[in-house]
Design a protein around this motif. Structure first.
Motif, PDB file in Angstrom:
ATOM      1  N   GLN A  48      -3.894  -8.448   8.386  1.00  0.00           N
ATOM      2  CA  GLN A  48      -2.742  -7.762   7.829  1.00  0.00           C
ATOM      3  C   GLN A  48      -2.842  -7.626   6.312  1.00  0.00           C
ATOM      4  O   GLN A  48      -2.674  -6.549   5.757  1.00  0.00           O
ATOM      5  N   ALA A  49      -3.115  -8.736   5.644  1.00  0.00           N
ATOM      6  CA  ALA A  49      -3.094  -8.743   4.181  1.00  0.00           C
ATOM      7  C   ALA A  49      -4.232  -7.939   3.581  1.00  0.00           C
ATOM      8  O   ALA A  49      -4.112  -7.419   2.469  1.00  0.00           O
ATOM      9  N   ASP A  50      -5.375  -7.806   4.305  1.00  0.00           N
ATOM     10  CA  ASP A  50      -6.562  -7.159   3.748  1.00  0.00           C
ATOM     11  C   ASP A  50      -6.714  -5.720   4.183  1.00  0.00           C
ATOM     12  O   ASP A  50      -7.751  -5.105   3.906  1.00  0.00           O
ATOM     13  N   PHE A  51      -5.736  -5.140   4.872  1.00  0.00           N
ATOM     14  CA  PHE A  51      -5.932  -3.834   5.482  1.00  0.00           C
ATOM     15  C   PHE A  51      -6.246  -2.754   4.446  1.00  0.00           C
ATOM     16  O   PHE A  51      -7.256  -2.054   4.542  1.00  0.00           O
TER      17      PHE A  51
ATOM     18  N   ALA B   2       6.081  -4.499  13.264  1.00  0.00           N
ATOM     19  CA  ALA B   2       4.745  -4.386  12.666  1.00  0.00           C
ATOM     20  C   ALA B   2       4.343  -5.636  11.914  1.00  0.00           C
ATOM     21  O   ALA B   2       3.151  -5.873  11.697  1.00  0.00           O
ATOM     22  N   SER B   3       5.315  -6.455  11.511  1.00  0.00           N
ATOM     23  CA  SER B   3       4.993  -7.662  10.760  1.00  0.00           C
ATOM     24  C   SER B   3       4.337  -8.729  11.621  1.00  0.00           C
ATOM     25  O   SER B   3       3.738  -9.660  11.085  1.00  0.00           O
ATOM     26  N   ARG B   4       4.454  -8.624  12.924  1.00  0.00           N
ATOM     27  CA  ARG B   4       3.875  -9.629  13.807  1.00  0.00           C
ATOM     28  C   ARG B   4       2.579  -9.162  14.461  1.00  0.00           C
ATOM     29  O   ARG B   4       2.127  -9.752  15.437  1.00  0.00           O
ATOM     30  N   MET B   5       1.997  -8.110  13.939  1.00  0.00           N
ATOM     31  CA  MET B   5       0.689  -7.691  14.429  1.00  0.00           C
ATOM     32  C   MET B   5      -0.367  -8.719  14.030  1.00  0.00           C
ATOM     33  O   MET B   5      -0.380  -9.188  12.888  1.00  0.00           O
ATOM     34  N   SER B   6      -1.236  -9.047  14.960  1.00  0.00           N
ATOM     35  CA  SER B   6      -2.309  -9.988  14.629  1.00  0.00           C
ATOM     36  C   SER B   6      -3.370  -9.339  13.760  1.00  0.00           C
ATOM     37  O   SER B   6      -3.983  -9.999  12.918  1.00  0.00           O
ATOM     38  N   ASN B   7      -3.634  -8.050  13.955  1.00  0.00           N
ATOM     39  CA  ASN B   7      -4.632  -7.310  13.183  1.00  0.00           C
ATOM     40  C   ASN B   7      -4.145  -5.887  12.971  1.00  0.00           C
ATOM     41  O   ASN B   7      -3.245  -5.414  13.654  1.00  0.00           O
ATOM     42  N   ARG B   8      -4.793  -5.225  12.023  1.00  0.00           N
ATOM     43  CA  ARG B   8      -4.575  -3.794  11.824  1.00  0.00           C
ATOM     44  C   ARG B   8      -5.893  -3.069  12.009  1.00  0.00           C
ATOM     45  O   ARG B   8      -6.950  -3.545  11.590  1.00  0.00           O
TER      46      ARG B   8
ATOM     47  N   ALA C 103     -17.019  -8.563   4.874  1.00  0.00           N
ATOM     48  CA  ALA C 103     -16.357  -9.864   4.970  1.00  0.00           C
ATOM     49  C   ALA C 103     -14.919  -9.756   5.456  1.00  0.00           C
ATOM     50  O   ALA C 103     -14.400 -10.695   6.067  1.00  0.00           O
ATOM     51  N   LYS C 104     -14.244  -8.625   5.222  1.00  0.00           N
ATOM     52  CA  LYS C 104     -12.843  -8.491   5.595  1.00  0.00           C
ATOM     53  C   LYS C 104     -12.628  -7.891   6.979  1.00  0.00           C
ATOM     54  O   LYS C 104     -11.486  -7.714   7.397  1.00  0.00           O
TER      55      LYS C 104
END
Length: 324
Positions: free
Chosen positions: A229-232, A162-168, A199-200
């Motif tokens: 990933q960081a903004d999910f 899951a850490s290598r997902m480009s998007n969530r 924006a996210k």
């Protein structure tokens, strides 16, 4: 011999120093969706670890061979007999060798690295990778229980990194009340505008909002979009807050299966209109006619003319004889 040992120690130290500088120190407790690293960092770190492990094994093997040659041992018969010895060891310690081979495959193929959030397709594994050894891999689960997985299991296990997902993906089904049917078009329009302008939300991928179906107790609106990933978590929360404000602003509300609406009853607004609407003329005349509280009494029927009851005939005297 001292030269061999000193050179081996120096080579191992150099490899470790290069591994620390190129690979860096990744977090072992923070998954990628929290913003601790990126997918590129994970792949690069796994590549550095793989090269470092291969280098360490190569240095140790060379040091062992050179040490044997110093003591006068002919290493060529050992090299030629490595095939037969490997067969014997393979039969004796098949499981152990499969774990070591699995560890090497993890290092070389790089399906995950330290600090990655991985989980298996069957749900038996879910957590953060803390250590990758030649025999086992240590995964710290979400309830902070360390799990030690033999590397041989990764040959048959379907692992999702899951850490290598480009998007969530953010996907929601919004259920509104049946009585808010007239407000659905405006609500869908405003929610779509919220998603498009956020924006996210990733603008390279789809951003969909549609009135999906009419359920047994609700009108369903389907929403789908993607974020980084960081903004999910923060993006999903902001979108849900915005959707709630839009629904309340239009005077609508979310449906509940507990307060199930019956299709045969009027909503409050329609019920008040039906109560104050004028009746048709025929219905008004029927409603204005007085209603008798008692049923009308029917008049007794009189016998027809020339009819004599049987009891009257039996009680009367016989007629006088007629004169001849």
């Amino acid at each position: 011999l001292a030269t061999i040992l000193t050179g081996s120690w120096a080579a191992l130290a150099v490899i470790e120093r290069i591994e620390d500088e190129l690979g860096g120190k990744r977090s072992r407790s923070s998954p990628l969706f929290a913003g601790s690293s990126s997918r590129e960092d994970s792949v690069a770190h796994a590549r550095v670890i793989a090269l470092a492990k291969v280098g360490n094994i190569g240095v140790l093997l060379l040091a062992a061979l050179f040490s044997l040659s110093v003591f006068g041992v002919n290493i060529w018969p050992l090299l030629t007999g490595a095939g037969a010895g490997g067969l014997v060891l393979g039969l004796a310690g098949k499981d152990m060798l499969s774990n070591y081979i699995g560890g090497m495959m993890v290092y070389l193929l790089q399906p995950f690295s330290i600090g990655d959030w991985i989980h298996s397709a069957d749900g038996s594994l879910d957590g953060i990778v803390e250590h990758i050894g030649l025999y086992y891999t240590k995964v710290n689960t979400w309830d902070k229980r360390p799990m030690y997985v033999p590397n041989s299991q990764f040959h048959s296990m379907k692992v999702i990194n899951a850490s290598r997902m480009s998007n969530r993906r953010i996907v929601q089904t919004l259920r509104l009340r049946l009585q808010d049917a007239s407000k659905i078009p405006a609500i869908v329009r405003d929610i779509r505008q919220l998603i498009v302008s956020h924006a996210k939300v990733d603008r390279r991928l789809h951003r969909l909002v549609y009135f999906n179906q009419v359920g047994s107790y609700s009108l369903d609106i389907w929403l789908s979009c993607y974020t980084s990933q960081a903004d999910f978590l923060s993006a999903q929360q902001e979108i849900l807050f915005g959707i709630n404000a839009i629904v309340e602003g239009h005077g609508a509300a979310f449906a509940s299966s507990i307060a199930r609406e019956q299709m045969g009853t009027y909503p409050p607004a329609l019920a008040s209109q039906a109560a104050t609407a004028p009746l048709p003329e025929a219905d008004a005349t029927a409603a204005a006619a007085p209603q008798s509280s008692a049923a009308p009494q029917s008049e007794p029927l009189s016998p027809p003319s020339g009819f004599t009851p049987a009891d009257t005939l039996s009680s009367s005297s016989p007629p006088p004889p007629s004169s001849s």
